[in-house]
Each structure stands twice: as C-alpha cells, then as structure tokens.
Design a protein around this motif. Structure first.
Motif, PDB file in Angstrom:
ATOM      1  N   ASN A   1       0.824  -1.207   0.000  1.00 35.11           N
ATOM      2  CA  ASN A   1       0.000   0.000   0.000  1.00 35.11           C
ATOM      3  C   ASN A   1       0.856   1.255   0.000  1.00 35.11           C
ATOM      4  OD1 ASN A   1      -2.429  -1.398  -0.037  1.00 35.11           O
ATOM      5  ND2 ASN A   1      -2.567  -1.477   2.189  1.00 35.11           N
ATOM      6  N   GLU A   2       1.931   1.252   0.772  1.00 34.31           N
ATOM      7  CA  GLU A   2       2.808   2.423   0.822  1.00 34.31           C
ATOM      8  C   GLU A   2       3.456   2.665  -0.540  1.00 34.31           C
ATOM      9  OE1 GLU A   2       6.742   3.960   3.230  1.00 34.31           O
ATOM     10  OE2 GLU A   2       5.302   2.684   4.275  1.00 34.31           O
ATOM     11  N   ALA A   3       3.884   1.607  -1.194  1.00 27.49           N
ATOM     12  CA  ALA A   3       4.495   1.754  -2.523  1.00 27.49           C
ATOM     13  C   ALA A   3       3.482   2.306  -3.522  1.00 27.49           C
ATOM     14  CB  ALA A   3       5.044   0.414  -3.000  1.00 27.49           C
ATOM     15  N   ALA A   4       2.242   1.825  -3.459  1.00 25.73           N
ATOM     16  CA  ALA A   4       1.197   2.303  -4.370  1.00 25.73           C
ATOM     17  C   ALA A   4       0.908   3.784  -4.127  1.00 25.73           C
ATOM     18  CB  ALA A   4      -0.076   1.475  -4.199  1.00 25.73           C
ATOM     19  N   LEU A   5       0.851   4.180  -2.875  1.00 25.45           N
ATOM     20  CA  LEU A   5       0.600   5.590  -2.550  1.00 25.45           C
ATOM     21  C   LEU A   5       1.743   6.482  -3.033  1.00 25.45           C
ATOM     22  CD1 LEU A   5      -0.916   5.060   0.973  1.00 25.45           C
ATOM     23  CD2 LEU A   5      -2.059   6.249  -0.907  1.00 25.45           C
ATOM     24  N   ARG A   6       2.964   6.044  -2.820  1.00 28.77           N
ATOM     25  CA  ARG A   6       4.120   6.830  -3.277  1.00 28.77           C
ATOM     26  C   ARG A   6       4.112   6.945  -4.803  1.00 28.77           C
ATOM     27  NH1 ARG A   6       7.286   8.002   1.001  1.00 28.77           N
ATOM     28  NH2 ARG A   6       7.340   6.559   2.740  1.00 28.77           N
ATOM     29  N   ALA A   7       3.738   5.876  -5.480  1.00 30.01           N
ATOM     30  CA  ALA A   7       3.659   5.908  -6.944  1.00 30.01           C
ATOM     31  C   ALA A   7       2.595   6.894  -7.416  1.00 30.01           C
ATOM     32  CB  ALA A   7       3.363   4.508  -7.483  1.00 30.01           C
ATOM     33  N   MET A   8       1.581   7.126  -6.584  1.00 30.58           N
ATOM     34  CA  MET A   8       0.522   8.079  -6.917  1.00 30.58           C
ATOM     35  C   MET A   8       0.917   9.513  -6.523  1.00 30.58           C
ATOM     36  SD  MET A   8      -2.690   5.796  -5.533  1.00 30.58           S
ATOM     37  CE  MET A   8      -3.951   7.005  -5.858  1.00 30.58           C
ATOM     38  N   GLY A   9       2.096   9.683  -5.945  1.00 32.72           N
ATOM     39  CA  GLY A   9       2.574  11.013  -5.589  1.00 32.72           C
ATOM     40  C   GLY A   9       2.263  11.444  -4.169  1.00 32.72           C
ATOM     41  N   TRP A  10       1.869  10.530  -3.309  1.00 36.35           N
ATOM     42  CA  TRP A  10       1.559  10.862  -1.921  1.00 36.35           C
ATOM     43  C   TRP A  10       2.786  10.665  -1.048  1.00 36.35           C
ATOM     44  CZ3 TRP A  10      -2.933  12.961  -0.201  1.00 36.35           C
ATOM     45  CH2 TRP A  10      -4.013  12.945  -1.087  1.00 36.35           C
ATOM     46  N   HIS A  11       2.909  11.514  -0.037  1.00 35.46           N
ATOM     47  CA  HIS A  11       3.922  11.360   1.008  1.00 35.46           C
ATOM     48  C   HIS A  11       3.267  10.511   2.097  1.00 35.46           C
ATOM     49  CE1 HIS A  11       7.107  12.253   3.801  1.00 35.46           C
ATOM     50  NE2 HIS A  11       6.248  12.775   4.659  1.00 35.46           N
ATOM     51  N   VAL A  12       3.929   9.441   2.508  1.00 37.75           N
ATOM     52  CA  VAL A  12       3.345   8.504   3.471  1.00 37.75           C
ATOM     53  C   VAL A  12       4.065   8.608   4.803  1.00 37.75           C
ATOM     54  CG1 VAL A  12       2.818   6.080   3.941  1.00 37.75           C
ATOM     55  CG2 VAL A  12       2.743   6.934   1.587  1.00 37.75           C
ATOM     56  N   VAL A  13       3.285   8.799   5.872  1.00 39.03           N
ATOM     57  CA  VAL A  13       3.825   8.862   7.230  1.00 39.03           C
ATOM     58  C   VAL A  13       3.181   7.735   8.031  1.00 39.03           C
ATOM     59  CG1 VAL A  13       3.977  10.230   9.344  1.00 39.03           C
ATOM     60  CG2 VAL A  13       4.131  11.361   7.121  1.00 39.03           C
ATOM     61  N   THR A  14       4.020   6.942   8.692  1.00 38.78           N
ATOM     62  CA  THR A  14       3.523   5.883   9.564  1.00 38.78           C
ATOM     63  C   THR A  14       3.896   6.255  10.994  1.00 38.78           C
ATOM     64  OG1 THR A  14       3.772   4.204   7.853  1.00 38.78           O
ATOM     65  CG2 THR A  14       3.623   3.432  10.132  1.00 38.78           C
ATOM     66  N   ILE A  15       2.893   6.311  11.846  1.00 38.35           N
ATOM     67  CA  ILE A  15       3.120   6.593  13.259  1.00 38.35           C
ATOM     68  C   ILE A  15       2.699   5.353  14.040  1.00 38.35           C
ATOM     69  CG2 ILE A  15       2.459   8.045  15.212  1.00 38.35           C
ATOM     70  CD1 ILE A  15       1.989  10.322  13.206  1.00 38.35           C
ATOM     71  N   TRP A  16       3.614   4.841  14.834  1.00 39.97           N
ATOM     72  CA  TRP A  16       3.332   3.649  15.631  1.00 39.97           C
ATOM     73  C   TRP A  16       2.608   4.037  16.918  1.00 39.97           C
ATOM     74  CZ3 TRP A  16       3.904  -0.982  13.517  1.00 39.97           C
ATOM     75  CH2 TRP A  16       4.732  -1.088  12.399  1.00 39.97           C
ATOM     76  N   ALA A  17       1.771   3.145  17.390  1.00 42.96           N
ATOM     77  CA  ALA A  17       0.993   3.404  18.612  1.00 42.96           C
ATOM     78  C   ALA A  17       1.897   3.705  19.804  1.00 42.96           C
ATOM     79  CB  ALA A  17       0.077   2.220  18.919  1.00 42.96           C
TER      80      ALA A  17
END
Length: 141
Positions: free
Chosen positions: A104-120
C-alpha cells in the motif's frame, strides 16, 4: 499452550478490537489539529486510496497511518510479541499485514503521496508524545 478462554469468549474479545477511532489515532489527530494541520478522517479520498489511510492531509499531499504495534509487527517494540499459542497462524497473519502495508505504501508513493507511519507506541507516554510533537513539521512536510 491452550487458550484460557472458550472459542465463544475469544471470539467476543477479538470482535471488540477497534479498527478505527482508536486511542492512538485520536491522540495523533489532536496533535495535528493543535498544530494547525487540517485533515480528513472518513472522507471519500480516505476510502479510495490504497490501504485506506487513517488521515489524509490533502493540502500537503500526505497520508498518515497510525499502526498498532502488535497488529503491524513493530520490530523491537515492547508491545509486539508473537503469542505463544497458534504461533504459526499469528506469524502468517502479522507477516501478511506487513506485506500489505509495504504494498500500500508503494502504491501511494507511486501516486505522488507522502506517506507517514506513526506507531501506537509513539503516543503511548507523555515523553513519546512530546518527542513526536517536536517532529511533526518534518514528518508532514
């Protein structure tokens, strides 16, 4: 090791685990809002993007995932440990979640989105929240 609860009780307990509006998600939303960031939580964009991000900040073309340490296999975290019963099943489940997250992260980056993951665990204590709060500007962009 056998489960200490009956199958019906275990099913009831597992069914009560929230998939959205969890405490870590609410804390992250409050931090972002307090710092002036505006985002959508249940908008059509959230539902249409790969992985259904927890938060979408359209102005910054950024999506935020708030991952539970157990469910997404946060390595070297005290909140993640494979259960001692049904180890093979849990290993496959959590490995599958990690593979899906990467896809999912790779697909979002390919669409031009910056992805941030915050752990609980990054919002679990006051010190952790303060650490995250100092870095919000760099994370969001």
């Amino acid at each position: 090791m056998a489960d200490v609860w009956s199958a019906e009780k275990r099913s009831e307990v597992m069914a009560r685990i929230r998939g959205r509006d969890t405490k870590p998600e609410r804390v992250v939303r409050a931090l972002l809002h307090r710092h002036g960031y505006r985002f959508t939580v249940n908008g059509p964009l959230n539902r249409s993007l790969p992985g259904r991000p927890d938060l979408v900040l359209p102005r910054y073309r950024t999506v935020v995932f708030v991952h539970g340490c157990f469910w997404h296999g946060h390595e070297h975290c005290g909140d993640f440990r494979i259960p001692s019963s049904r180890t093979e099943w849990w290993t496959a489940k959590i490995t599958g979640n990690k593979v899906r997250d990467v896809r999912n992260e790779a697909a979002l980056r390919a669409m031009g989105w910056h992805v941030v993951t915050i752990w609980a665990c990054a919002v679990k204590t006051r010190a952790a929240r303060e650490w995250l709060e100092k870095r919000l500007g760099k994370l969001i962009g």
